[in-house]
Design an enzyme around this catalytic site. Structure first.
Site, PDB file in Angstrom:
ATOM      1  N   GLU A 173       0.821  -1.209   0.000  1.00 23.63           N
ATOM      2  CA  GLU A 173       0.000   0.000   0.000  1.00 23.63           C
ATOM      3  C   GLU A 173       0.855   1.259   0.000  1.00 23.63           C
ATOM      4  OE1 GLU A 173      -3.982  -1.416   2.348  1.00 23.63           O
ATOM      5  OE2 GLU A 173      -2.235  -1.008   3.574  1.00 23.63           O
ATOM      6  N   CYS A 229       3.327   8.603   0.612  1.00 23.98           N
ATOM      7  CA  CYS A 229       3.983   7.749   1.601  1.00 23.98           C
ATOM      8  C   CYS A 229       4.171   6.375   0.978  1.00 23.98           C
ATOM      9  CB  CYS A 229       3.074   7.692   2.833  1.00 23.98           C
ATOM     10  SG  CYS A 229       3.666   6.610   4.115  1.00 23.98           S
ATOM     11  N   CYS A 270       6.988  -6.189   7.673  1.00 28.10           N
ATOM     12  CA  CYS A 270       8.155  -5.585   8.338  1.00 28.10           C
ATOM     13  C   CYS A 270       8.651  -6.547   9.404  1.00 28.10           C
ATOM     14  CB  CYS A 270       7.758  -4.261   8.978  1.00 28.10           C
ATOM     15  SG  CYS A 270       9.156  -3.405   9.750  1.00 28.10           S
ATOM     16  N   CYS A 280       7.329  -3.677  15.877  1.00 29.28           N
ATOM     17  CA  CYS A 280       6.977  -2.600  16.816  1.00 29.28           C
ATOM     18  C   CYS A 280       5.558  -2.871  17.313  1.00 29.28           C
ATOM     19  CB  CYS A 280       7.046  -1.235  16.129  1.00 29.28           C
ATOM     20  SG  CYS A 280       8.710  -0.815  15.577  1.00 29.28           S
ATOM     21  N   CYS A 317       2.316  -1.021  15.799  1.00 28.58           N
ATOM     22  CA  CYS A 317       2.238  -0.835  14.350  1.00 28.58           C
ATOM     23  C   CYS A 317       1.576  -2.024  13.665  1.00 28.58           C
ATOM     24  CB  CYS A 317       3.646  -0.632  13.797  1.00 28.58           C
ATOM     25  SG  CYS A 317       3.672  -0.452  12.005  1.00 28.58           S
ATOM     26  N   GLY A 322       7.320  -1.341   6.187  1.00 29.02           N
ATOM     27  CA  GLY A 322       8.710  -1.788   6.150  1.00 29.02           C
ATOM     28  C   GLY A 322       9.714  -0.797   6.704  1.00 29.02           C
ATOM     29  N   GLU A 323      10.939  -1.280   6.865  1.00 25.50           N
ATOM     30  CA  GLU A 323      12.040  -0.462   7.383  1.00 25.50           C
ATOM     31  C   GLU A 323      13.012  -0.199   6.223  1.00 25.50           C
ATOM     32  OE1 GLU A 323      13.099   1.342   9.990  1.00 25.50           O
ATOM     33  OE2 GLU A 323      14.926   1.575   8.819  1.00 25.50           O
ATOM     34  N   SER A 335      12.302   7.573   6.794  1.00 24.81           N
ATOM     35  CA  SER A 335      11.992   7.377   8.209  1.00 24.81           C
ATOM     36  C   SER A 335      12.518   6.018   8.657  1.00 24.81           C
ATOM     37  CB  SER A 335      10.475   7.437   8.396  1.00 24.81           C
ATOM     38  OG  SER A 335      10.149   7.154   9.731  1.00 24.81           O
ATOM     39  N   SER A 393      12.215   7.391  14.265  1.00 23.96           N
ATOM     40  CA  SER A 393      11.065   7.050  15.107  1.00 23.96           C
ATOM     41  C   SER A 393      11.568   6.854  16.522  1.00 23.96           C
ATOM     42  CB  SER A 393      10.397   5.777  14.579  1.00 23.96           C
ATOM     43  OG  SER A 393       9.881   6.033  13.299  1.00 23.96           O
ATOM     44  N   LEU A 394      11.428   7.890  17.318  1.00 22.59           N
ATOM     45  CA  LEU A 394      12.039   7.872  18.652  1.00 22.59           C
ATOM     46  C   LEU A 394      11.076   7.258  19.676  1.00 22.59           C
ATOM     47  CD1 LEU A 394      14.470   8.749  20.398  1.00 22.59           C
ATOM     48  CD2 LEU A 394      13.357  10.969  20.688  1.00 22.59           C
ATOM     49  N   HIS A 395       9.950   7.891  19.848  1.00 22.60           N
ATOM     50  CA  HIS A 395       8.860   7.416  20.720  1.00 22.60           C
ATOM     51  C   HIS A 395       9.185   7.352  22.213  1.00 22.60           C
ATOM     52  CE1 HIS A 395       7.034   6.802  16.935  1.00 22.60           C
ATOM     53  NE2 HIS A 395       7.563   5.635  16.676  1.00 22.60           N
ATOM     54  N   ASN A 455      -2.678   5.918  16.330  1.00 18.63           N
ATOM     55  CA  ASN A 455      -3.819   5.434  15.549  1.00 18.63           C
ATOM     56  C   ASN A 455      -4.135   3.998  15.935  1.00 18.63           C
ATOM     57  OD1 ASN A 455      -4.056   7.797  13.866  1.00 18.63           O
ATOM     58  ND2 ASN A 455      -2.109   7.147  12.968  1.00 18.63           N
ATOM     59  N   CYS A 470      -0.787   6.580   9.778  1.00 17.85           N
ATOM     60  CA  CYS A 470       0.492   6.012  10.231  1.00 17.85           C
ATOM     61  C   CYS A 470       0.280   4.696  10.948  1.00 17.85           C
ATOM     62  CB  CYS A 470       1.159   6.923  11.252  1.00 17.85           C
ATOM     63  SG  CYS A 470       1.934   8.344  10.573  1.00 17.85           S
TER      64      CYS A 470
HETATM   65  N1  SAH Z   1      10.083   1.626   9.656  1.00 16.20           N
HETATM   66  C1  SAH Z   1      10.101   3.049   9.523  1.00 16.20           C
HETATM   67  C2  SAH Z   1       9.013   3.621   8.661  1.00 16.20           C
HETATM   68  C3  SAH Z   1       7.604   3.087   8.821  1.00 16.20           C
HETATM   69  S1  SAH Z   1       6.626   3.623  10.163  1.00 16.20           S
HETATM   70  C4  SAH Z   1      10.094   3.690  10.897  1.00 16.20           C
HETATM   71  O1  SAH Z   1       9.985   2.980  11.887  1.00 16.20           O
HETATM   72  O2  SAH Z   1      10.266   4.886  11.004  1.00 16.20           O
HETATM   73  C5  SAH Z   1       6.266   5.315   9.947  1.00 16.20           C
HETATM   74  C6  SAH Z   1       5.944   6.034  11.253  1.00 16.20           C
HETATM   75  O3  SAH Z   1       4.650   5.685  11.761  1.00 16.20           O
HETATM   76  C7  SAH Z   1       6.932   5.677  12.349  1.00 16.20           C
HETATM   77  O4  SAH Z   1       7.303   6.819  13.074  1.00 16.20           O
HETATM   78  C8  SAH Z   1       6.104   4.753  13.216  1.00 16.20           C
HETATM   79  O5  SAH Z   1       6.637   4.648  14.489  1.00 16.20           O
HETATM   80  C9  SAH Z   1       4.750   5.401  13.150  1.00 16.20           C
HETATM   81  N2  SAH Z   1       3.650   4.518  13.552  1.00 16.20           N
HETATM   82  C10 SAH Z   1       3.580   3.190  13.404  1.00 16.20           C
HETATM   83  N3  SAH Z   1       2.403   2.713  13.891  1.00 16.20           N
HETATM   84  C11 SAH Z   1       1.716   3.773  14.350  1.00 16.20           C
HETATM   85  C12 SAH Z   1       0.416   3.928  14.939  1.00 16.20           C
HETATM   86  N4  SAH Z   1      -0.390   2.887  15.146  1.00 16.20           N
HETATM   87  N5  SAH Z   1       0.021   5.176  15.277  1.00 16.20           N
HETATM   88  C13 SAH Z   1       0.816   6.234  15.052  1.00 16.20           C
HETATM   89  N6  SAH Z   1       2.044   6.150  14.500  1.00 16.20           N
HETATM   90  C14 SAH Z   1       2.495   4.927  14.139  1.00 16.20           C
END
Ligand code: SAH
Length: 354
Positions: A97, A110, A117, A121, A124, A165-166, A197, A220-222, A296, A346
């Site tokens: 997608e 995007c 992936c 995470c 995700c 994916g990464e 990203s 993607s720090l979080h 989300n 996302c």
């Molecule tokens: N693998 C890469 C790119 C894909 S994810 C990465 O980790 O950056 C793209 C972004 O969406 C990342 O910052 C990820 O952490 C965030 N993301 C993933 N699932 C999410 C969710 N359910 N709600 C909000 N952001 C999310």
């Protein structure tokens, strides 16, 4: 690489590779530029259209080479936000997608770099579907070309590698596609409108810095804390926060571009006052911006374990969190949630295979 029909795939080749290929066919180098233009600017899928090549060359090319990669299966529109989600099928039957997200003065595409992936995470949807394979350069570029055909090439102003994916685990292919998108010959795109990203693979971040491509990088720090980040993102156990910070400092210095931190907000997990303190301290050390992302829902994926306990931070708390960071002189944006009505926001991309 050969297609199912026994032909070599031409899409996904860089300008340099195309020039070499034509040299090898005994043709002048500029044929590479002409075909680059046809594929990536005119969005051509047919050698027959390439009228500045001789008929015999066009025939020779169509015998040996293919321009077919992804098939567009469905396009979904979000009536609320104008977000558009494209579902594609690869030659071997996988589904991927891509999403176009409109904003005031830009439209961002995007794109995905892998089928599924491997990083798992916990928040995700793509992580929950598991990993199938890397996408090829043709498949990555074709997401843009087919979306551009539908949306208008000049209407897509930005590309973010934030789909499934990464990207840094599909490193060489990602670099090839970046080189195509940032080529001077590719009209309408430029390196400062392209963002990769990553969940954080330090040695690959450095390698990307050394590639000379100078695209924007988002991490993607979080969480700034290894124990929490490790629960959210298992990859953090291999590559902890400090190693990633060191790598992005290197990236920022080498490419002279500010870093974007993505920060998805989970209630009582990473939205506490000590998180504000840690982010403030971090942002004093380098040129950066934080993109706060509302979490989300991934309920449609039935997550288990820690993933099942995650809840979105309430809007009021997000506002306070952001306000305090701004008072601390940190640049923060709240990313609007767009497209969740069509599961295109996302972390919601998880095409069902078959
Ligand atoms: N693998 C890469 C790119 C894909 S994810 C990465 O980790 O950056 C793209 C972004 O969406 C990342 O910052 C990820 O952490 C965030 N993301 C993933 N699932 C999410 C969710 N359910 N709600 C909000 N952001 C999310």
């Amino acid at each position: 690489m050969k297609n199912g029909n026994g032909k070599y795939q031409l899409k996904g080749l860089t300008l340099n590779e195309l020039q070499q290929l034509f040299k090898g066919l005994g043709e002048p180098k500029y044929r590479g530029e002409q075909v680059f233009n046809w594929m990536y600017n005119h969005l051509s899928n047919d050698f027959g259209e390439m009228l500045n090549l001789s008929k015999s060359l066009r025939e020779k090319l169509s015998e040996k080479f293919s321009l077919e990669s992804l098939k567009l299966v469905t396009v979904q529109n979000s009536p609320e936000t104008g977000t558009k989600k494209y579902l594609f099928r690869t030659e071997d039957g996988n589904k991927i997608e891509s999403v176009v997200i409109p904003d005031k003065n830009r439209n961002t595409l995007c794109i995905s770099t892998q089928v599924g992936c491997p990083l798992d995470c916990k928040f995700c949807a793509t992580g929950l579907m598991g990993y199938t394979r890397n996408l090829t350069a043709a498949e990555i570029v074709d997401q843009y070309l087919l979306a551009a055909k539908d949306y208008g090439k000049k209407n897509i102003t930005n590309i973010v590698y934030m789909g499934m994916g990464e990207p840094l685990l599909n490193f060489e292919t990602t670099v090839k596609t970046l080189s195509i998108f940032t080529s001077e010959l590719n009209k309408g795109l430029s390196r400062n409108r392209i963002t990769v990203s990553t969940a954080g693979i330090p040695h690959k971040i450095k390698e990307l810095a050394d590639s000379g491509l100078r695209v924007k990088l988002a991490l993607s720090l979080h969480s700034c804390f290894n124990d929490i980040r490790g629960k959210l993102m298992p990859i953090n156990k291999k590559y902890p926060v400090e190693q990633n910070i060191e790598a992005i400092k290197y990236y920022s210095k080498k490419t002279k571009t500010p870093i974007v931190f993505e920060y998805t907000m989970f209630k009582d997990v990473n939205d506490r006052d000590e998180d504000i303190k840690a982010l403030t301290k971090l942002c004093r050390q380098l040129s950066c911006k934080i993109n706060v992302i509302p979490f989300n829902s991934i309920a449609h994926m039935n997550p288990g374990g820690f993933g099942a306990t995650l809840e979105p931070t309430p809007k009021d708390r997000i506002d306070d969190f952001v306000q305090t960071l701004r008072e601390n002189n940190v640049t923060v944006m709240i990313r609007k949630t767009q497209g969740d009505d069509i599961a295109a926001a996302c972390g919601q991309l998880a095409a069902k295979n078959k």
